[in-house]
Write an enzyme that holds these catalytic residues in place. Structure first.
Site, PDB file in Angstrom:
ATOM      1  N   ASN A   9       8.756-102.314  -9.846  1.00 57.90           N
ATOM      2  CA  ASN A   9       7.329-102.194 -10.328  1.00 57.90           C
ATOM      3  C   ASN A   9       7.502-101.116 -11.426  1.00 57.90           C
ATOM      4  OD1 ASN A   9       4.702-101.539 -10.858  1.00 57.90           O
ATOM      5  ND2 ASN A   9       4.267-100.247  -9.006  1.00 57.90           N
ATOM      6  N   TRP A  10       7.631-101.739 -12.735  1.00 54.77           N
ATOM      7  CA  TRP A  10       7.647-100.927 -13.936  1.00 54.77           C
ATOM      8  C   TRP A  10       6.388 -99.945 -14.130  1.00 54.77           C
ATOM      9  CZ3 TRP A  10      10.054-104.507 -18.011  1.00 54.77           C
ATOM     10  CH2 TRP A  10      11.266-104.975 -17.710  1.00 54.77           C
ATOM     11  N   LYS A  11       5.488-100.202 -13.535  1.00 59.54           N
ATOM     12  CA  LYS A  11       4.066 -99.589 -13.886  1.00 59.54           C
ATOM     13  C   LYS A  11       3.961 -99.489 -15.285  1.00 59.54           C
ATOM     14  CE  LYS A  11       5.079 -96.895  -9.535  1.00 59.54           C
ATOM     15  NZ  LYS A  11       4.758 -95.794  -8.998  1.00 59.54           N
ATOM     16  N   HIS A  94      -2.058-101.163  -4.690  1.00 60.03           N
ATOM     17  CA  HIS A  94      -1.136-100.047  -4.968  1.00 60.03           C
ATOM     18  C   HIS A  94      -1.912 -98.886  -4.758  1.00 60.03           C
ATOM     19  CE1 HIS A  94       1.719 -97.669  -6.798  1.00 60.03           C
ATOM     20  NE2 HIS A  94       2.816 -98.177  -6.365  1.00 60.03           N
ATOM     21  N   GLU A  96      -1.700 -96.346  -6.592  1.00 65.36           N
ATOM     22  CA  GLU A  96      -2.247 -95.835  -7.787  1.00 65.36           C
ATOM     23  C   GLU A  96      -3.679 -96.663  -8.300  1.00 65.36           C
ATOM     24  OE1 GLU A  96       1.491 -96.288 -10.061  1.00 65.36           O
ATOM     25  OE2 GLU A  96       2.225 -94.527  -8.844  1.00 65.36           O
ATOM     26  N   GLU A 165       4.075 -97.710   1.393  1.00 60.60           N
ATOM     27  CA  GLU A 165       4.397 -96.733   0.383  1.00 60.60           C
ATOM     28  C   GLU A 165       3.625 -95.633   0.804  1.00 60.60           C
ATOM     29  OE1 GLU A 165       5.902 -98.741  -3.594  1.00 60.60           O
ATOM     30  OE2 GLU A 165       3.899 -98.376  -3.689  1.00 60.60           O
ATOM     31  N   GLY A 171       6.984 -91.276  -6.671  1.00 59.41           N
ATOM     32  CA  GLY A 171       7.212 -90.677  -7.992  1.00 59.41           C
ATOM     33  C   GLY A 171       7.501 -89.017  -7.631  1.00 59.41           C
ATOM     34  N   SER A 210      10.175 -93.262  -3.911  1.00 63.66           N
ATOM     35  CA  SER A 210      11.335 -92.646  -4.232  1.00 63.66           C
ATOM     36  C   SER A 210      12.607 -93.087  -3.873  1.00 63.66           C
ATOM     37  CB  SER A 210      11.370 -90.995  -3.959  1.00 63.66           C
ATOM     38  OG  SER A 210      10.184 -90.379  -4.463  1.00 63.66           O
ATOM     39  N   GLY A 231       9.966 -98.015  -8.027  1.00 62.55           N
ATOM     40  CA  GLY A 231       9.100 -97.618  -9.227  1.00 62.55           C
ATOM     41  C   GLY A 231      10.226 -97.077 -10.399  1.00 62.55           C
ATOM     42  N   GLY A 232      10.224 -95.882 -10.481  1.00 64.91           N
ATOM     43  CA  GLY A 232      11.106 -95.037 -11.240  1.00 64.91           C
ATOM     44  C   GLY A 232      12.498 -95.624 -11.463  1.00 64.91           C
TER      45      GLY A 232
HETATM   46  P1  13P Z   1       8.872 -94.391  -7.211  1.00 59.68           P
HETATM   47  O1  13P Z   1       9.885 -95.439  -6.682  1.00 59.68           O
HETATM   48  O2  13P Z   1       8.732 -93.955  -8.634  1.00 59.68           O
HETATM   49  O3  13P Z   1       8.607 -93.435  -6.010  1.00 59.68           O
HETATM   50  O4  13P Z   1       7.427 -95.430  -7.073  1.00 59.68           O
HETATM   51  C1  13P Z   1       7.368 -96.172  -6.006  1.00 59.68           C
HETATM   52  C2  13P Z   1       6.318 -97.136  -6.183  1.00 59.68           C
HETATM   53  O5  13P Z   1       5.198 -96.728  -6.366  1.00 59.68           O
HETATM   54  C3  13P Z   1       6.479 -98.511  -6.346  1.00 59.68           C
HETATM   55  O6  13P Z   1       5.457 -99.375  -6.357  1.00 59.68           O
END
Ligand code: 13P
Length: 251
Positions: A9-11, A94, A96, A165, A171, A210, A231-232
């Site tokens: 998930n590149w956000k 998600h 966010e 999650e 993050g 994470s 994500g990251g």
């Molecule tokens: P991180 O891997 O950056 O913690 O993000 C997780 C996430 O929200 C994937 O959708």
């Protein structure tokens, strides 16, 4: 058996040229792709470029979508549009989206409904905040997100996924303990059985929050965790390929 599923998930990251560079690099590095479903969810603007460079070699997903098919919904994207970009997957609910864009469980439910109707593979995100965890509400919250997110839906009858999650792990560099994530994944699987007896056996349950090259294998080793939503650590092609390489399949 459930096929492992690992999703980037590149956000809100990467321009078109950065997307192209990543895609070329990733195609050289990707591992395990026959035995694992690998998915990249770029921003909408990156979908066409990823499709052009990767063709069928990588699965694509949307990070979000709206529940109507078309119309006066400025800024929104429909399931048909995602399908027309070559997406097979879509992330729904998600944290966010829930936190920053006020997505309630009933909105999530409408999105799940259209995703299933259109035969996109939805990845329903659930998870508790730190405060909810500290108040010992994690299981109640996840149960409510599942109950309201899936209310009135026909069992998909095709591949789909739930991602656990925990919001406090996203993050932050503070991942859940793999054993704790396993307990929650088993709980989610059991809850799914209350909607429909066949759901627990074919729903892929992912952990997100994470995930890194260093901790991925410990999550993948858990009986009820079928992959990860990353994500990251997915923003670097080599790191994402290495994480996928950590999934040990039997064959
Ligand atoms: P991180 O891997 O950056 O913690 O993000 C997780 C996430 O929200 C994937 O959708």
């Amino acid at each position: 058996m459930r096929k492992p599923l690992i999703i980037a998930n590149w956000k809100m990251n990467k321009t078109i040229s950065e997307t192209e560079q990543y895609a070329q690099e990733f195609l050289q590095l990707k591992k395990n792709t026959e035995r694992i479903d690998l998915v990249i969810c770029p921003p909408f603007t990156g979908l066409a470029k990823l499709r052009a460079v990767c063709k069928e070699q990588i699965n694509l997903g949307g990070q979000n979508m709206f529940w109507e098919n078309s119309g006066a919904y400025t800024g929104e994207i429909s399931a048909d549009m995602l399908l027309s970009c070559g997406c097979r997957y879509v992330i729904v609910g998600h944290s966010e989206r829930r936190r920053l864009f006020n997505e309630s469980n009933s909105i999530v439910n409408r999105k799940m409904k259209i995703a299933l109707e259109k035969r996109l593979i939805p990845v329903l995100c659930v998870g508790e905040t730190l405060q909810e965890r500290e108040n010992k509400l994690a299981y109640d919250i996840v149960s409510e997100q599942l109950r309201e997110g899936l209310a009135g839906l026909e069992p998909p009858g095709h591949s789909w996924a739930v991602a656990y999650e925990p919001v406090w792990a996203i993050g932050t560099g503070e991942n859940a303990y793999p054993d704790d994530a396993q307990v929650m994944a088993a709980f989610i699987r059991a809850e799914l059985g209350t909607f429909n007896k066949s759901l627990p056996s074919y729903t892929r349950i992912l952990y997100g929050g994470s995930v890194t090259e260093n901790n991925a294998a410990a999550f993948f080793a858990q009986a009820d965790i079928d992959g990860a939503l990353i994500g990251g650590a997915s923003l670097n092609a080599e790191t994402f390929a290495n994480i996928a390489g950590k999934y040990k399949t039997d064959d």
